[in-house]
Scaffold this motif. Structure first.
Motif, PDB file in Angstrom:
ATOM      1  N   THR A  90       0.833  -1.201   0.000  1.00  0.00           N
ATOM      2  CA  THR A  90       0.000   0.000   0.000  1.00  0.00           C
ATOM      3  C   THR A  90       0.866   1.249   0.000  1.00  0.00           C
ATOM      4  N   TYR A  91       1.919   1.245   0.800  1.00  0.00           N
ATOM      5  CA  TYR A  91       2.842   2.384   0.867  1.00  0.00           C
ATOM      6  C   TYR A  91       3.452   2.664  -0.510  1.00  0.00           C
ATOM      7  N   GLN A  92       3.893   1.627  -1.175  1.00  0.00           N
ATOM      8  CA  GLN A  92       4.481   1.808  -2.509  1.00  0.00           C
ATOM      9  C   GLN A  92       3.445   2.326  -3.499  1.00  0.00           C
ATOM     10  N   GLN A  93       2.213   1.879  -3.361  1.00  0.00           N
ATOM     11  CA  GLN A  93       1.163   2.309  -4.278  1.00  0.00           C
ATOM     12  C   GLN A  93       0.839   3.791  -4.105  1.00  0.00           C
ATOM     13  N   VAL A  94       0.961   4.309  -2.897  1.00  0.00           N
ATOM     14  CA  VAL A  94       0.690   5.729  -2.644  1.00  0.00           C
ATOM     15  C   VAL A  94       1.490   6.605  -3.604  1.00  0.00           C
ATOM     16  N   PHE A  95       2.737   6.245  -3.838  1.00  0.00           N
ATOM     17  CA  PHE A  95       3.611   7.056  -4.685  1.00  0.00           C
ATOM     18  C   PHE A  95       3.232   6.988  -6.167  1.00  0.00           C
ATOM     19  N   SER A  96       2.489   5.956  -6.554  1.00  0.00           N
ATOM     20  CA  SER A  96       2.038   5.879  -7.946  1.00  0.00           C
ATOM     21  C   SER A  96       0.740   6.651  -8.164  1.00  0.00           C
ATOM     22  N   LEU A  97       0.076   7.035  -7.078  1.00  0.00           N
ATOM     23  CA  LEU A  97      -1.211   7.718  -7.181  1.00  0.00           C
ATOM     24  C   LEU A  97      -1.109   9.233  -7.074  1.00  0.00           C
ATOM     25  N   THR A  98      -0.006   9.741  -6.533  1.00  0.00           N
ATOM     26  CA  THR A  98       0.102  11.173  -6.285  1.00  0.00           C
ATOM     27  C   THR A  98       1.548  11.640  -6.381  1.00  0.00           C
ATOM     28  N   ASP A  99       1.732  12.924  -6.656  1.00  0.00           N
ATOM     29  CA  ASP A  99       3.078  13.492  -6.739  1.00  0.00           C
ATOM     30  C   ASP A  99       3.633  13.878  -5.375  1.00  0.00           C
ATOM     31  N   THR A 100       2.747  14.124  -4.409  1.00  0.00           N
ATOM     32  CA  THR A 100       3.193  14.500  -3.065  1.00  0.00           C
ATOM     33  C   THR A 100       2.700  13.463  -2.062  1.00  0.00           C
ATOM     34  N   PHE A 101       3.479  13.258  -1.034  1.00  0.00           N
ATOM     35  CA  PHE A 101       3.103  12.279  -0.015  1.00  0.00           C
ATOM     36  C   PHE A 101       1.941  12.842   0.806  1.00  0.00           C
ATOM     37  N   PRO A 102       0.774  12.200   0.786  1.00  0.00           N
ATOM     38  CA  PRO A 102      -0.423  12.791   1.387  1.00  0.00           C
ATOM     39  C   PRO A 102      -0.510  12.719   2.910  1.00  0.00           C
ATOM     40  N   TYR A 103       0.398  11.993   3.551  1.00  0.00           N
ATOM     41  CA  TYR A 103       0.285  11.793   4.996  1.00  0.00           C
ATOM     42  C   TYR A 103       1.397  12.485   5.782  1.00  0.00           C
ATOM     43  N   SER A 104       2.044  13.479   5.191  1.00  0.00           N
ATOM     44  CA  SER A 104       3.221  14.090   5.809  1.00  0.00           C
ATOM     45  C   SER A 104       2.921  14.781   7.137  1.00  0.00           C
ATOM     46  N   ARG A 105       1.680  15.140   7.414  1.00  0.00           N
ATOM     47  CA  ARG A 105       1.334  15.790   8.691  1.00  0.00           C
ATOM     48  C   ARG A 105       1.095  14.780   9.816  1.00  0.00           C
ATOM     49  N   LYS A 106       1.261  13.521   9.545  1.00  0.00           N
ATOM     50  CA  LYS A 106       0.966  12.460  10.516  1.00  0.00           C
ATOM     51  C   LYS A 106       2.205  11.616  10.787  1.00  0.00           C
ATOM     52  N   ASP A 107       2.181  10.885  11.904  1.00  0.00           N
ATOM     53  CA  ASP A 107       3.192   9.856  12.136  1.00  0.00           C
ATOM     54  C   ASP A 107       2.802   8.672  11.261  1.00  0.00           C
ATOM     55  N   VAL A 108       3.731   8.194  10.439  1.00  0.00           N
ATOM     56  CA  VAL A 108       3.422   7.126   9.487  1.00  0.00           C
ATOM     57  C   VAL A 108       4.285   5.902   9.774  1.00  0.00           C
ATOM     58  N   TYR A 109       3.632   4.754   9.849  1.00  0.00           N
ATOM     59  CA  TYR A 109       4.307   3.475  10.065  1.00  0.00           C
ATOM     60  C   TYR A 109       3.914   2.520   8.943  1.00  0.00           C
ATOM     61  N   VAL A 110       4.904   1.774   8.475  1.00  0.00           N
ATOM     62  CA  VAL A 110       4.689   0.803   7.411  1.00  0.00           C
ATOM     63  C   VAL A 110       5.143  -0.563   7.917  1.00  0.00           C
ATOM     64  N   PHE A 111       4.211  -1.521   7.941  1.00  0.00           N
ATOM     65  CA  PHE A 111       4.583  -2.882   8.322  1.00  0.00           C
ATOM     66  C   PHE A 111       5.272  -3.538   7.134  1.00  0.00           C
ATOM     67  N   SER A 112       6.499  -4.002   7.370  1.00  0.00           N
ATOM     68  CA  SER A 112       7.298  -4.610   6.305  1.00  0.00           C
ATOM     69  C   SER A 112       8.293  -5.580   6.924  1.00  0.00           C
ATOM     70  N   ARG A 113       8.288  -6.799   6.434  1.00  0.00           N
ATOM     71  CA  ARG A 113       9.267  -7.768   6.935  1.00  0.00           C
ATOM     72  C   ARG A 113      10.660  -7.464   6.391  1.00  0.00           C
ATOM     73  N   SER A 114      10.744  -6.922   5.184  1.00  0.00           N
ATOM     74  CA  SER A 114      12.051  -6.727   4.554  1.00  0.00           C
ATOM     75  C   SER A 114      12.756  -5.445   4.988  1.00  0.00           C
ATOM     76  N   LYS A 115      12.011  -4.437   5.425  1.00  0.00           N
ATOM     77  CA  LYS A 115      12.633  -3.165   5.790  1.00  0.00           C
ATOM     78  C   LYS A 115      12.434  -2.820   7.264  1.00  0.00           C
ATOM     79  N   ALA A 116      12.049  -3.789   8.081  1.00  0.00           N
ATOM     80  CA  ALA A 116      11.752  -3.526   9.488  1.00  0.00           C
ATOM     81  C   ALA A 116      12.912  -2.823  10.184  1.00  0.00           C
TER      82      ALA A 116
END
Length: 174
Positions: A55-81
């Protein structure tokens, strides 16, 4: 648990899919909506955003700017934990353990389906805001998969153009 509240706020096809077989949500853009379907008010009510890596990777394909920059953002990922980039901290492990470590009180579970399943398994979703799109995809990525039953209480139904938004909360224990 603590006073933390996790809300699943997500669009879904009439037959229960959050994306088509290729993981695309372009079908949502073809539907007439009235306003922002309550998005801004919901977004303003949360302080923390959590999502899966896809989902995180898909966000970047949908918009030019990161839409959640005003929030604390966490991404569950086994490979980049246990790492971070300029937009998010990458985490892994048990959902309940993670919830105990963060400061946020109002958490938006953005998706995807695998992470929703983890939160459901831990019974860690307090509010379900499902915006139903008038589309039958026939196949794709389902929002819910087989699990044990989860009884919910209908709190609200709102119409946004062709979309119907259903808000459910947990049934109170008797």
């Amino acid at each position: 648990m603590t006073s933390k509240r996790v809300s699943l706020y997500i669009a879904v096809s009439l037959d229960g899919y959050i994306a088509d077989e290729l993981g695309s949500v372009e079908w949502l853009e073809k539907i007439q909506s009235a306003g922002d379907s309550g998005y801004e008010a919901f977004f303003d009510s949360v302080d923390t955003v959590v999502m899966g890596r896809t989902t995180y990777q898909q966000v970047f394909s949908l918009t030019d700017t990161f839409p959640y920059s005003r929030k604390d953002v966490y991404v569950f990922s086994r490979s980049k934990a246990d790492s971070a980039d300029e937009y998010a901290a990458f985490v892994s492990g048990n959902v309940r353990d993670w919830l105990a470590t963060i400061e946020g009180a109002n958490i938006w579970l953005v998706g995807g389906a695998g992470l929703v399943r983890q939160f459901l398994k831990e019974e860690a979703i307090d509010k379900f805001v499902l915006t139903i799109a008038p589309v039958i995809l026939g196949s794709g990525i389902p929002l819910f998969e087989a699990d044990h039953p989860h009884s919910l209480k209908l709190e609200d139904v709102t119409r946004f153009g062709e979309f119907a938004q259903l808000t459910y909360g947990k049934l109170e224990e008797e």
